[in-house]
Design a protein around this motif. Structure first.
Motif, PDB file in Angstrom:
ATOM      1  N   VAL A  34     -20.665   0.512  19.448  1.00 41.84           N
ATOM      2  CA  VAL A  34     -21.314  -0.352  20.430  1.00 41.84           C
ATOM      3  C   VAL A  34     -21.436   0.423  21.736  1.00 41.84           C
ATOM      4  N   LEU A  35     -22.658   0.708  22.139  1.00 43.37           N
ATOM      5  CA  LEU A  35     -22.929   1.576  23.291  1.00 43.37           C
ATOM      6  C   LEU A  35     -23.409   0.774  24.497  1.00 43.37           C
ATOM      7  N   HIS A  36     -22.719   0.947  25.618  1.00 39.36           N
ATOM      8  CA  HIS A  36     -23.179   0.339  26.873  1.00 39.36           C
ATOM      9  C   HIS A  36     -23.428   1.440  27.891  1.00 39.36           C
ATOM     10  N   MET A  37     -24.583   1.384  28.561  1.00 41.11           N
ATOM     11  CA  MET A  37     -24.938   2.375  29.576  1.00 41.11           C
ATOM     12  C   MET A  37     -24.856   1.746  30.953  1.00 41.11           C
ATOM     13  N   LEU A  40     -25.590   3.396  36.810  1.00 36.42           N
ATOM     14  CA  LEU A  40     -25.145   4.259  37.908  1.00 36.42           C
ATOM     15  C   LEU A  40     -26.166   5.362  38.152  1.00 36.42           C
ATOM     16  N   ASN A  41     -26.113   5.930  39.334  1.00 34.01           N
ATOM     17  CA  ASN A  41     -26.913   7.112  39.632  1.00 34.01           C
ATOM     18  C   ASN A  41     -26.133   7.978  40.616  1.00 34.01           C
ATOM     19  N   GLN A  55     -14.562   4.936  42.778  1.00 39.24           N
ATOM     20  CA  GLN A  55     -15.662   3.997  42.543  1.00 39.24           C
ATOM     21  C   GLN A  55     -16.076   4.027  41.075  1.00 39.24           C
ATOM     22  N   THR A  56     -16.148   5.222  40.516  1.00 36.60           N
ATOM     23  CA  THR A  56     -16.511   5.372  39.108  1.00 36.60           C
ATOM     24  C   THR A  56     -15.469   4.706  38.217  1.00 36.60           C
ATOM     25  N   VAL A  57     -14.193   4.927  38.520  1.00 33.86           N
ATOM     26  CA  VAL A  57     -13.115   4.336  37.728  1.00 33.86           C
ATOM     27  C   VAL A  57     -13.190   2.811  37.769  1.00 33.86           C
ATOM     28  N   PHE A  58     -13.428   2.257  38.953  1.00 36.48           N
ATOM     29  CA  PHE A  58     -13.531   0.798  39.105  1.00 36.48           C
ATOM     30  C   PHE A  58     -14.668   0.239  38.256  1.00 36.48           C
ATOM     31  N   LEU A  59     -15.834   0.877  38.343  1.00 40.15           N
ATOM     32  CA  LEU A  59     -16.998   0.395  37.590  1.00 40.15           C
ATOM     33  C   LEU A  59     -16.792   0.539  36.088  1.00 40.15           C
ATOM     34  N   LEU A  60     -16.141   1.614  35.676  1.00 44.79           N
ATOM     35  CA  LEU A  60     -15.852   1.807  34.254  1.00 44.79           C
ATOM     36  C   LEU A  60     -14.891   0.733  33.738  1.00 44.79           C
ATOM     37  N   LYS A  61     -13.857   0.418  34.541  1.00 47.65           N
ATOM     38  CA  LYS A  61     -12.898  -0.606  34.146  1.00 47.65           C
ATOM     39  C   LYS A  61     -13.570  -1.976  34.027  1.00 47.65           C
ATOM     40  N   MET A  62     -14.467  -2.266  34.962  1.00 44.19           N
ATOM     41  CA  MET A  62     -15.209  -3.526  34.911  1.00 44.19           C
ATOM     42  C   MET A  62     -16.077  -3.593  33.658  1.00 44.19           C
ATOM     43  N   ALA A  63     -16.744  -2.481  33.342  1.00 41.47           N
ATOM     44  CA  ALA A  63     -17.610  -2.418  32.163  1.00 41.47           C
ATOM     45  C   ALA A  63     -16.793  -2.575  30.883  1.00 41.47           C
ATOM     46  N   ILE A  85     -18.911   3.857  26.319  1.00 45.97           N
ATOM     47  CA  ILE A  85     -19.526   3.591  27.620  1.00 45.97           C
ATOM     48  C   ILE A  85     -19.995   4.901  28.233  1.00 45.97           C
ATOM     49  N   LYS A  86     -21.264   4.920  28.668  1.00 47.63           N
ATOM     50  CA  LYS A  86     -21.828   6.094  29.326  1.00 47.63           C
ATOM     51  C   LYS A  86     -22.158   5.757  30.779  1.00 47.63           C
ATOM     52  N   HIS A  87     -22.080   6.761  31.667  1.00 44.10           N
ATOM     53  CA  HIS A  87     -22.288   6.531  33.103  1.00 44.10           C
ATOM     54  C   HIS A  87     -23.725   6.157  33.440  1.00 44.10           C
ATOM     55  N   PHE A  88     -24.684   6.824  32.801  1.00 43.51           N
ATOM     56  CA  PHE A  88     -26.073   6.689  33.228  1.00 43.51           C
ATOM     57  C   PHE A  88     -26.931   6.069  32.131  1.00 43.51           C
TER      58      PHE A  88
END
Length: 273
Positions: A34-37, A40-41, A55-63, A85-88
């Protein structure tokens, strides 16, 4: 098949795709990635003061939290599910993930698109189809049980689509579905007489080593012909080869496979030529 990729954005449509993947996984004991993108930019991750990893860690944890909640469904119980989970939001990455994990199929939901929005934006499903080297199955509506009885495979019956045909044939066999081959005959420069059409089809099937028959269906365009024929036989799935054109050639020439994917109410499966 061993592995299916399902890109999700937490929408109803991605839920429909996940349910279809689950149905296939239960029948054939498959793993689902299951892939979620993340949206982010570089501008969000950097500033004049430098990089902000927190900031990246926070957004990844939320995702991760949202994805875990999204995957808490009864129909996924007992299945092998791997979240990714991918960043972009880079659609070419879906194909890279497929190669890395030796995935056999991408299943995704789509709203479809039309009019000016289609010309300037397109749909996410269209972008995945354009980049993917493996088959892509696109669904628009909820299917309680993904049962395929009638599978339409439409092509131009040229040698370039033989590999795609063999993949579609194998998929139909794995599902116990009847494969309906159709050639869409259109007016204009591409029009063929009935005898010429039969000769073209027979030559193709001999090369494919397939003891099957094909229907010659007349319509104003290939897209309309595929959709109208599929509806007339109550098809459960449409298979179509696609070149996956990119850039300017895609813009000027278009892709019949992507048009059908966007506009069909019936699930569509594309096979890269």
């Amino acid at each position: 098949m061993k592995t299916i990729i399902v890109p999700v954005d937490f929408s109803e449509q991605s839920g429909y795709a996940l349910k279809v993947a689950a149905s296939l996984a239960k029948k054939q004991k498959l793993e689902i990635l299951v892939l979620h993108m993340l949206e982010l930019n570089e501008a969000m991750l950097t500033s004049t003061e430098g990089f902000h990893p927190e900031q990246t860690v926070f957004l990844l944890k939320m995702a991760e939290k949202k994805l875990n909640t999204f995957l808490d469904k009864d129909y996924l119980k007992g299945l092998k599910i791997t979240p990714v989970i991918k960043h972009f939001k880079v659609f070419g990455e879906v194909n890279e993930i497929a190669e890395k994990h030796n995935a056999d199929l991408i299943v995704m939901g789509s709203h479809g698109s039309d009019g000016l929005r289609e010309i300037f934006v397109g749909s996410n499903a269209e972008k995945v189809v354009r980049h993917s080297d493996i088959p892509v199955l696109v669904v628009k509506d909820e299917l309680k049980d993904f049962k395929i009885d009638n599978f339409v495979f439409a092509c131009n019956f040229k040698s370039e689509s033989l590999a795609a045909f063999q993949k579609a044939r194998k998929f139909a066999t794995s599902l116990g579905a009847k494969l309906h081959l159709v050639y869409i005959n259109t007016p204009g420069d591409d029009f063929l007489s009935h005898n010429d059409s039969l000769e073209k089809i027979n030559t193709y099937l001999q090369k494919a080593g397939a003891g099957l028959e094909a229907t010659i269906y007349n319509d104003y365009s290939v897209e309309k012909g595929v959709l109208n024929y599929s509806e007339s036989i109550h098809a459960d799935l449409i298979g179509i080869p696609t070149h996956g054109r990119k850039g300017l050639s895609h813009f000027f020439m278009g892709s019949i496979g992507e048009d059908i994917t966007n506009h069909s109410k019936i699930p569509v499966m594309t096979f890269k030529i």
